[in-house]
Design an enzyme around this catalytic site. Structure first.
Site, short mmCIF file in Angstrom:
data_model
loop_
_atom_site.label_atom_id
_atom_site.label_comp_id
_atom_site.label_asym_id
_atom_site.label_seq_id
_atom_site.Cartn_x
_atom_site.Cartn_y
_atom_site.Cartn_z
N CYS A 114 37.46 34.07 33.25
CA CYS A 114 37.86 34.23 34.65
C CYS A 114 36.77 34.86 35.51
O CYS A 114 36.76 34.69 36.73
CB CYS A 114 39.15 35.04 34.74
SG CYS A 114 40.55 34.28 33.86
N HIS A 250 39.79 37.34 42.13
CA HIS A 250 40.31 36.39 41.14
C HIS A 250 41.82 36.33 41.30
O HIS A 250 42.49 37.35 41.34
CB HIS A 250 39.93 36.85 39.73
CG HIS A 250 40.62 36.10 38.65
ND1 HIS A 250 40.70 34.73 38.63
CD2 HIS A 250 41.26 36.54 37.53
CE1 HIS A 250 41.37 34.35 37.54
NE2 HIS A 250 41.72 35.42 36.87
N ASN A 280 46.73 30.84 38.23
CA ASN A 280 45.46 31.37 37.74
C ASN A 280 44.60 30.19 37.28
O ASN A 280 44.89 29.57 36.26
CB ASN A 280 45.72 32.33 36.59
CG ASN A 280 44.45 32.98 36.06
OD1 ASN A 280 43.34 32.52 36.33
ND2 ASN A 280 44.61 34.04 35.29
#
Length: 323
Positions: A114, A250, A280
């Site tokens: 990520c 993020h 996500n």
């Protein structure tokens, strides 16, 4: 005179298939309310059968090129952040290179889960400042739907597929924090925490594997480390949270985003949030949010932007740039 890596264009791509929370309730002990209350996610996009990470990345790259008014042949380097590359090798970045008609540059993947796009931005900045490249296409792209355990309600409801891209080009700056371009970065990792978020497959097991996560522990580390790395990057740039126009985090979980903003001392009306619509998307989440933020009219030329992310490794970092 200081060389700065300045944003020339931005773009994104989301697969056509939109998956609402209700889709999971058909097979799992979950509900729209349960997912929203714990993550802030309402829907996400899944890649079509046969649609690969490099396909998504190439579409985002073309969108960024169009935004910059550039052709693929003008790119010196392509850096693709992904944990879900099409193949073990060659890199998905070389597939994007072919797709956009670039034959004179070089291309490679970066894998920091990520945090991958933040790592890729910092790498691109270093290449531009050193003179290795003048114009760099930086992409984050993922097809996390390929590595989900559809029986694990704690993870499979969280992730989606997508891609975002940014073009950076060398320009002269004064060396002051008022310059446009990347002003500072801060990168970190700690392999002691690798078992908190990982995929239980790979070369060693000779299978793709599925994503595994200790959600509560990841949450705890995320809030602490994201605020710290953002502060560190701002300090390197000679700036503070009061100078920030937009935080583009993020997009993992709305509670993490809110908690990190509080620790930074930044109001949520200065945070670009897309997690409800995208879920996500790992390394794709920051460039997706940047592109959406520009399209919404939130991020404008001259704005000070902070991006921060944390992912498996654990790996985390932040970049401060003036749009």
């Amino acid at each position: 005179m200081t060389i700065r890596a300045v944003v020339q264009g931005v773009g994104h791509y989301l697969p056509d298939r939109v998956v609402p929370n209700s889709w999971f309730a058909e097979t799992l002990d979950t509900s729209d309310e349960w997912i929203r209350s714990r993550s802030g996610i309402e829907r996400r996009h899944f890649a079509a059968e046969g649609q690969t990470t490099s396909d998504l990345a190439a579409r985002a790259a073309r969108a960024a090129l169009a935004d910059a008014g550039m052709d693929g042949s003008e790119i010196d380097a392509i850096i693709l952040a992904t944990s879900t590359a099409d193949m073990t090798f060659p890199s998905a970045a070389t597939m994007v290179q072919a797709a956009i008609g670039n034959t004179t540059g070089f291309a490679f993947d970066v894998q920091a889960v990520c945090a991958g796009f933040v790592y890729a931005l910092a790498t691109a900045n270093g290449m531009i400042m050193s003179g290795q490249a003048r114009t760099v296409l930086v992409i984050g792209a993922e097809t996390f739907s390929r590595i989900m355990d559809w029986t694990d309600r704690s993870t499979c409801v969280l992730f989606g597929d997508g891609a975002g891209a940014l073009i950076l080009r060398a320009e002269d700056g004064t060396g002051a924090a008022t310059d446009r371009g990347i002003l500072a970065s801060d990168l970190n990792s700690d392999g002691r925490f690798r078992d908190l978020l990982y995929v239980d497959g790979g070369i060693a097991t000779q299978n793709t594997g599925m994503l595994r996560m200790e959600g509560r522990e990841v949450f705890r580390h995320a809030v602490e480390k994201l605020a710290q790395t953002a502060d560190a990057a701002l300090h390197k740039a000679g700036l503070t949270a009061e100078d920030v126009d937009w935080v583009v985090p993020h997009q993992a979980n709305i509670r993490i985003i809110q908690s990190t903003a509080r620790k930074l001392g930044v109001d949520m009306d200065r945070v670009v949030v897309t997690v409800a619509d995208h879920g996500n998307t790992s390394a794709a989440s920051i460039p997706l949010a940047l592109s959406v933020g520009v399209a919404r009219g939130q991020i404008k030329r001259g704005d000070l932007v902070v991006t921060e992310a944390i992912g498996g490794g654990l790996a985390w970092g932040a970049v401060v740039l003036r749009w």
